[in-house]
Write an enzyme that holds these catalytic residues in place. Structure first.
Site, PDB file in Angstrom:
ATOM      1  N   ILE A  31       0.859  -1.174   0.000  1.00  6.70           N
ATOM      2  CA  ILE A  31       0.000   0.000   0.000  1.00  6.70           C
ATOM      3  C   ILE A  31       0.897   1.226   0.000  1.00  6.70           C
ATOM      4  O   ILE A  31       1.900   1.277   0.710  1.00  6.70           O
ATOM      5  CB  ILE A  31      -0.928   0.015   1.229  1.00  6.70           C
ATOM      6  CG1 ILE A  31      -1.840  -1.218   1.208  1.00  6.70           C
ATOM      7  CG2 ILE A  31      -1.751   1.297   1.290  1.00  6.70           C
ATOM      8  CD1 ILE A  31      -2.669  -1.411   2.469  1.00  6.70           C
ATOM      9  N   CYS A  32       0.537   2.184  -0.831  1.00  9.25           N
ATOM     10  CA  CYS A  32       1.216   3.467  -0.881  1.00  9.25           C
ATOM     11  C   CYS A  32       2.703   3.266  -1.214  1.00  9.25           C
ATOM     12  O   CYS A  32       3.037   2.544  -2.146  1.00  9.25           O
ATOM     13  CB  CYS A  32       0.990   4.203   0.441  1.00  9.25           C
ATOM     14  SG  CYS A  32       1.364   5.967   0.409  1.00  9.25           S
ATOM     15  N   THR A  33       3.583   3.866  -0.448  1.00 12.21           N
ATOM     16  CA  THR A  33       5.011   3.795  -0.751  1.00 12.21           C
ATOM     17  C   THR A  33       5.653   2.465  -0.368  1.00 12.21           C
ATOM     18  O   THR A  33       6.854   2.299  -0.526  1.00 12.21           O
ATOM     19  CB  THR A  33       5.770   4.951  -0.068  1.00 12.21           C
ATOM     20  OG1 THR A  33       5.455   4.945   1.320  1.00 12.21           O
ATOM     21  CG2 THR A  33       5.384   6.287  -0.687  1.00 12.21           C
TER      22      THR A  33
END
Length: 134
Positions: A31-33
């Protein structure tokens, strides 16, 4: 993880551990970075992936072999799923629940969370393998 992952990316023990876990897992999800950590292991080389919109240019610049997708909230590439930021991670999580345990369970889960998820063939996401069920 989300946010700044630089210190973790530089931790060889963590990156090696993640690479070993990925080799034996059926599904790896970021998720995300968190996509930066997968990229650091080489797992995203030649593959489509996404991350938070603020970080997509950096992901593409630092790992040019990653096929960064800017037009979707999440990407399901079979054994790796990556998502953009926070709520996109919820959408991708529900997609994974649907993929592994059926869309009806994903819908019930979203309802329990009071989350407005509409699976209507997984809007905002991208599946690259036809053998991966919605």
């Amino acid at each position: 993880p989300g946010g700044v992952t630089t210190a973790v990316e530089e931790n060889v023990q963590v990156i090696d551990w993640l690479a070993r876990r990925r080799e034996t897992s059926v599904l790896t999800f970021s998720i995300c970075t968190g996509a930066f950590l997968l990229a650091a292991t080489g797992a995203l080389n030649g593959r489509p992936a996404t991350t938070h919109w603020e970080d997509q240019d950096e992901l593409a610049d630092r790992w040019p072999d990653v096929r960064v997708r800017r037009d979707v909230r999440w990407v399901d590439d079979g054994d790796i799923v990556t998502s953009a930021g926070i709520s996109a991670g919820i959408d991708a999580s529900l997609h994974i629940v649907g993929r592994l345990h059926g869309v009806e369970l994903a819908r019930r889960t979203a309802r329990q969370m009071e989350y407005g998820w509409n699976s209507a063939d997984t809007p905002g996401g991208l599946r690259f393998h036809p053998d991966v069920a919605p």
